[in-house]
Structure formats: C-alpha cells, structure tokens
Design an enzyme around this catalytic site. Structure first.
Site, PDB file in Angstrom:
ATOM      1  N   HIS A 146       4.613  19.854  -5.300  1.00  0.00           N
ATOM      2  CA  HIS A 146       3.140  19.994  -4.660  1.00  0.00           C
ATOM      3  C   HIS A 146       2.242  19.915  -6.052  1.00  0.00           C
ATOM      4  CE1 HIS A 146       5.910  21.408  -1.657  1.00  0.00           C
ATOM      5  NE2 HIS A 146       4.755  21.247  -0.755  1.00  0.00           N
ATOM      6  N   LYS A 173      10.061  14.920  -1.182  1.00  0.00           N
ATOM      7  CA  LYS A 173       8.901  15.239  -0.778  1.00  0.00           C
ATOM      8  C   LYS A 173       7.819  15.356  -1.801  1.00  0.00           C
ATOM      9  CE  LYS A 173       6.004  18.595   1.696  1.00  0.00           C
ATOM     10  NZ  LYS A 173       5.893  19.934   1.911  1.00  0.00           N
ATOM     11  N   LYS A 317     -24.030   1.209   4.428  1.00  0.00           N
ATOM     12  CA  LYS A 317     -24.453  -0.055   5.095  1.00  0.00           C
ATOM     13  C   LYS A 317     -24.938  -1.078   4.108  1.00  0.00           C
ATOM     14  CE  LYS A 317     -24.638   2.002   9.432  1.00  0.00           C
ATOM     15  NZ  LYS A 317     -25.067   1.950  10.998  1.00  0.00           N
ATOM     16  N   ASP A 355     -25.554  -3.441  14.919  1.00  0.00           N
ATOM     17  CA  ASP A 355     -26.176  -2.238  15.233  1.00  0.00           C
ATOM     18  C   ASP A 355     -27.514  -2.446  15.987  1.00  0.00           C
ATOM     19  OD1 ASP A 355     -25.063   0.059  13.958  1.00  0.00           O
ATOM     20  OD2 ASP A 355     -26.172  -0.142  12.213  1.00  0.00           O
TER      21      ASP A 355
END
Length: 534
Positions: A146, A173, A317, A355
């Site tokens: 981890h 893992k 955007k 939009d």
C-alpha cells in the site's frame, strides 16, 4: 480473457450481463469491518445478498478477538468464500499489537479453512516460508503493498510486482494513491501486462476508475462496500453501485469507455442515465465519473480507442475545445464544447456542443406554456431580453443559442471583463454579477443561470436576490442537483415560469447518446430514469 483458476465461486453465484454474457472474471470483494463477530456474521450475509463474490474479514477491526474461537465461527458462518486480513497500523490498518500473534492468527485462518489470506510485502517472505508444505490445495496467499502518498512510475510498479512475486505470492495486490486521474493509467498498464493474477487499485476519488475498469484491464479483484461512506480504503464505491450503476458484470476487455469529465463530478447523474441506456440496447459500453484536473493531460494519457467519448462539464468546456483535432462549426462559434467523440477510424478527437439545443428548446417550451409567449410564429425568444449569468462554456452556449433565436443578450459575470468579452463576441450588454440585483431595464425578461451557484452541497446559495426576480417572466437554472434550486424556488414564488436544468440535461444527453453509440436515444427511458432519480 482466461478465467483464473484461483477464484472460488459457486457456479450459481456467477452473474451475467443482459445479453447473457459475463465479460470478465474480476471478483467483487466486500470488506467486513464490524467491531464484533456477531455483527461481522450479519454483514457477511448482507454482502451475499448484495451480490458480492467474496468477503474480506478485517480482524484488525474487531474490538475483542479470541483467535481460536472467533476465526472458526467467522469462516464457518460465512456464506461466501473468505479472505482474511489482519492489517497492522504500519500498513494503514488498526492492529498495533504483537507481530507474532498477528501472523499466528493468519496461519490459523489458513488451517481452519479461509480461502485467501492477505499478508503485507514487508513480512511476506518469512510468512510464506513458514507455511511451506502446509498450504491446503485451493488456498491462496495475496501479498499486498500500500502506498498512501502517490502512484509510482510504471518502471517502479513493475519492479514492485516482481518483488511481490519473488515472495511466492499467489496473487499480487498493489494499492496506490491518485494525485491525478492519469496516475490510474500506470496501474492499468501493470494489470494488463502482469503474468500473475494482480489486484491493482488506486485510492481516492481521482482513482475511482481503477475500481470499475479493472474488469476491462485484467484486474483480479475490486472492493465494494456494504454502505456508502463505510470504506476500508478511500474512494471505494458500494457493491450496489459497482453492480447496478456501472453494470460491472458486463465490463470486459472489449468494452468501450465513456465518461463525464469535470471538477467537481461526483454529483453527476450522467453515469446512471447512460449506463441504464447502454444496458437497455445491449451496447457494450460503460460510462464513468472522471474527476479531471487538467483535460489536456487526461486526453493525452487516455488516448487509446478504448476511451471512445466524453461528456465535458464545468470547468473544462473551453479548454476541451483546444484539445480537439476537429470542432463542429457551431461549437467553434460558441467557443466551448460539451461532447468529445474519438473517431474509431483514426483516433482523432471531434468536439461538439449539444448544451444550447437542450437548454434553448426547454426555455422555448416554458415560454410557449406561459402567457407571455411573444410572437405566434418563430421563436418565443425573438425580441426578448435574455440575461445570462456566467461567461463560461455553458454561458457562451446559451447566449449563442438565444441570439440565434432573435433574443437580445445581456451577460452578468463575477468578473466584469469576462462578461464584456463574451458580450462583445456575441453582440450584447455586459454587467458584473454584483450589479444584477439592480438591473431591470424592462419587465418580462428571461434569466438563465449557467454557473454552479446553488449546486449540491451549497444548496443555500443563489446568484440573485429574490426581490430582483420580479422583473423576469421565466427563470432557467442549468444546475440540476437539486432539481429545484433556491433560485428556482424563489423565482416561482415571485411569479416567474421556471425551467429546471434537468430539461437541458436530458435534451443534450439525447444527442450525445446517439453520437456515442450510433443508435437512436431511448427517450422515454431517459426521462423515466431522471424522474426516478430526482
């Protein structure tokens, strides 16, 4: 994709997609973190009912733990295969007692019938040596690492996998932390190329796609929680969302990836809408939340044809337009896009703006339904004063759309200079948001909020005071979470017609769905899904 031999699942527990295909063998594991054995047994039953394949028994969460008795009860009573973990504090867990006792408990778990145990890389060599020749036939050891700080480079991750494999691990893992969504690509690279079963997960909201798309990129297992908010690592989704929001069982190597690119993005209902629609027409695609800080970096990193299209929302955007190889002329005129398609023929990015269509038609419908609908022929917006709050991508789209319909435009923005810039481009007036309360050159104006003011969680905010709303005959709010914002409530109380952002959302989604899939949008389903969610 080969089905790994080490997954212990009853055949009747194998769930399949709507077209009868389970596209990957990635296992859904539920962390069980109750403080008592009795509660753990109840939670294991819940995990099975929710559709998990495996339970992770987190011994470090138990308040009183009697090793011999409790392990037997937990493993015997579990309705699902068991993974036993006894995570120490030094690896992010709760246990801070004697190390020998901890490892003895894991060995006992193996002896009394656990299907898997998870042991940390730091002690794995010694532990695996100690059980040499004693492992039951189907028992597997997961060796875990981890990293709570970052996601290392591909090279460093490759070295880490090799180091874990060298311990004699059956399953590798690796859990890392996402500082940026592009970090996840390195984990996908590792899981796809690994020669042994590998669990690769990236913690935090920016790492969410690692927990969903692992089914596409050969990840061995993902964790899903019983309830939202009760997680064993940051960013874990619920089992319910994994299975029913993202249709996890139907994600496989050939699944096309779509998503909503924004910041913030967790509030978005787009994944619910598109995934439900994909499922209804048996389209092999998945639509995910994509928390993106830098859109150019994101598009550059996820440049394969697997990543087939994106919806774009605040604040990307305008920047997104610059990243496209080609842009639709209307979107170019607006200066913002809300939809990107990757052309399958050459991988080039094509930008669109859907939009303004959804919003303008919803506003026109609202006006037609009210008494002040203007001329009977042409658009009811013709000649009306249309006040847009916000000069970002959505503001540009609405101003452009209203202007096309013959409205007169005024732009109100927090920074006056941006309002002036857009007003000059489009042809209209500009004012600062602070002056909006005193702006009423005429009655019967139309107001459109295109900012995120009033969006969850800041539902008490509004861009304009209630007394000023008397000058407007219709008020539109692009925010759709909540459906009835403070702005819309106060506008309604002031006598205005109100139009929810949900209408704009559904309108623009029709067109995006058709561009994503090449299929007609299931319009009734869209409305039903959105009505059910609000």
């Amino acid at each position: 994709m080969d089905s790994p031999q080490n997954v212990l699942l009853a055949s009747d527990g194998l769930q399949v997609g709507v077209d009868g295909v389970r596209r990957s063998s990635t296992v859904i594991c539920a962390p069980i973190m109750a403080e008592s054995v009795d509660k753990m047994v109840i939670d294991m039953g819940k995990a099975k009912a929710l559709g998990a394949d495996l339970v992770e028994i987190r011994l470090d969460h138990l308040k009183d733990f009697n090793c011999n008795e409790d392990l037997k009860i937990l493993i015997k009573e579990s309705p699902l295969p068991t993974l036993v973990t006894y995570r120490p504090k030094w690896e992010g867990g709760q246990y801070d007692g004697d190390e020998k006792y901890r490892l003895d408990a894991l060995r006992l778990a193996m002896e009394v019938g656990a299907d898997f145990i998870d042991v940390e890389l730091q002690v794995a060599h010694e532990f695996i040596d100690s059980i040499y020749g004693k492992k039951p036939e189907k028992f597997k050891v997961i060796v875990s690492s981890h990293n709570y700080q970052e996601t290392p480079s591909v090279e460093a991750l490759g070295n880490l996998v090799a180091k874990i494999q060298a311990t004699g691990a059956d399953i590798v893992k690796i859990a890392t932390s996402a500082l940026d969504i592009t970090d996840v690509a390195r984990i996908f690279h590792v899981t796809v190329h690994s020669q042994v079963p590998t669990i690769g997960l990236v913690m935090g909201e920016r790492g969410l796609i690692s927990r969903i798309l692992c089914a596409k990129f050969s990840g061995h297992l993902t964790f899903g929680t019983l309830d939202s908010g009760i997680v064993s690592a940051p960013g874990q989704p619920t089992i319910k969302d994994i299975l029913h929001l993202y249709n996890f069982r139907q994600i496989g190597p050939d699944t096309k990836v779509f998503g909503i690119v924004g910041k913030p993005v967790s509030h978005s209902k787009s994944p619910m809408l598109y995934n439900e629609a994909f499922k209804s027409v048996c389209f092999n695609g998945v639509y995910v939340h994509l928390l993106v800080d830098d859109i150019a970096k994101f598009l550059h990193t996820y440049s394969s044809k697997d990543f087939a299209g994106f919806s774009v929302t605040i604040p990307h955007k305008e920047a997104a337009l610059e990243c496209c190889d080609e842009v639709d002329p209307v979107a170019k005129a607006i200066g913002a896009i809300n939809c990107i398609i990757r052309r399958p023929t050459d991988g080039k990015l094509f930008g669109f703006n859907t939009d303004y269509v959804g919003a303008i038609s919803a506003i026109e419908d609202g006006l037609k339904g009210s008494h002040n609908s203007g001329s009977l022929t042409g658009s009811p917006l013709a000649g009306r004063l249309f006040v847009v709050i916000g000069a970002g991508g959505a503001g540009k789209a609405l101003a452009y759309g209203a202007k096309q319909k013959g409205a007169r435009i005024a732009i109100a923005n927090r920074t006056y200079d941006r309002a002036r810039e857009l007003a000059d481009t489009i042809g209209g007036d500009a004012l600062s948001l602070a002056d909006l309360d005193n702006f009423h050159p005429e009655d019967g104006m139309i107001l459109a909020n295109t900012t995120s003011i009033g969006m969850q969680p800041k539902v008490d905010e509004t861009p304009i005071s209630k007394h000023a709303l008397r000058s407007y005959s219709l008020v539109f709010d692009a925010v759709y979470t909540p459906k009835m914002t403070r702005l819309l409530k106060e506008a309604k109380e002031s006598g205005a017609t109100v139009v929810s952002g949900l209408e704009m959302f559904i309108g623009q989604a029709y067109e995006q769905f058709e561009r994503f899939t090449g299929l007609p949008a299931p319009r009734e389903l869209f409305r039903r899904v959105m009505d059910g969610s609000s």
